[in-house]
Design a protein around this motif. Structure first.
Motif, PDB file in Angstrom:
ATOM      1  N   GLU A  10       3.820  -8.912  -8.592  1.00  0.00           N
ATOM      2  CA  GLU A  10       4.514  -7.722  -7.974  1.00  0.00           C
ATOM      3  C   GLU A  10       3.856  -6.525  -8.283  1.00  0.00           C
ATOM      4  O   GLU A  10       3.651  -5.502  -7.449  1.00  0.00           O
ATOM      5  N   SER A  11       3.316  -6.590  -9.612  1.00  0.00           N
ATOM      6  CA  SER A  11       2.415  -5.312  -9.963  1.00  0.00           C
ATOM      7  C   SER A  11       1.241  -5.426  -9.144  1.00  0.00           C
ATOM      8  O   SER A  11       0.642  -4.355  -8.680  1.00  0.00           O
ATOM      9  N   ASP A  14       2.235  -3.626  -5.572  1.00  0.00           N
ATOM     10  CA  ASP A  14       2.450  -2.471  -5.628  1.00  0.00           C
ATOM     11  C   ASP A  14       1.161  -1.830  -5.957  1.00  0.00           C
ATOM     12  O   ASP A  14       0.952  -0.685  -5.191  1.00  0.00           O
ATOM     13  N   GLY A  17      -0.657  -1.507  -2.606  1.00  0.00           N
ATOM     14  CA  GLY A  17      -0.073  -1.285  -1.637  1.00  0.00           C
ATOM     15  C   GLY A  17       0.096  -2.307  -0.315  1.00  0.00           C
ATOM     16  O   GLY A  17      -0.078  -1.988   0.660  1.00  0.00           O
ATOM     17  N   SER A  57      -0.058  -2.987   5.483  1.00  0.00           N
ATOM     18  CA  SER A  57      -0.664  -2.648   4.399  1.00  0.00           C
ATOM     19  C   SER A  57      -1.386  -1.126   4.315  1.00  0.00           C
ATOM     20  O   SER A  57      -1.821  -0.728   3.577  1.00  0.00           O
ATOM     21  N   LEU A  97       2.088   4.950  -8.155  1.00  0.00           N
ATOM     22  CA  LEU A  97       2.004   3.352  -8.741  1.00  0.00           C
ATOM     23  C   LEU A  97       0.338   3.289  -9.259  1.00  0.00           C
ATOM     24  O   LEU A  97       0.274   2.175  -9.536  1.00  0.00           O
TER      25      LEU A  97
END
Length: 125
Positions: A10-11, A14, A17, A57, A97
């Motif tokens: 998940e990191s 994020d 992108g 993306s 982020l």
């Protein structure tokens, strides 16, 4: 319940992108932190979803046939062994982020046309 691998994925998504298409199978995640941050992913895709991954993306680079990427791959997945590879690079500006500019590298291995594998790297410098 979240596992460390799920949290790293998940990191990474994020941070880079990245929007994975439906049916994408994440084969592995590498998370290296030091002075800079580096994530690497290996993702198996459907035969017609590579362009959708790059478009969703916001990837701005054109894939160049035969171009290698010289970054550490996800353990167990060596993209340079592919017989049909193409890669490109772009960058994301610093933002919510991302505290710094993030360079993104993608290498697509179409050695198995029915199941191409995208190798993705996101890092700060």
């Amino acid at each position: 319940m979240s596992t460390p691998a799920a949290a790293a994925l998940e990191s990474a998504l994020d941070f880079g992108g990245i929007v994975l298409p439906p049916g994408a199978e994440v084969l592995g995640v590498l998370d290296q932190r030091g002075i800079d941050q580096l994530y690497a992913l290996a993702v198996a895709l459907g035969p017609d979803t590579v362009d959708g991954l790059l478009r969703a993306s916001g990837f701005g680079g054109e894939l160049e046939p035969g171009r290698q990427v010289f970054l550490p791959p996800v353990p167990g997945f060596d993209p340079d062994r592919g017989t049909d590879i193409a890669s490109a690079q772009d960058a994301l500006p610093a933002g919510r982020l991302r505290p710094a500019r993030v360079t993104r590298e993608v290498l697509v291995d179409r050695s198995e046309p029915a199941r191409p594998v995208a190798h993705l790297w996101f890092y700060t410098t």
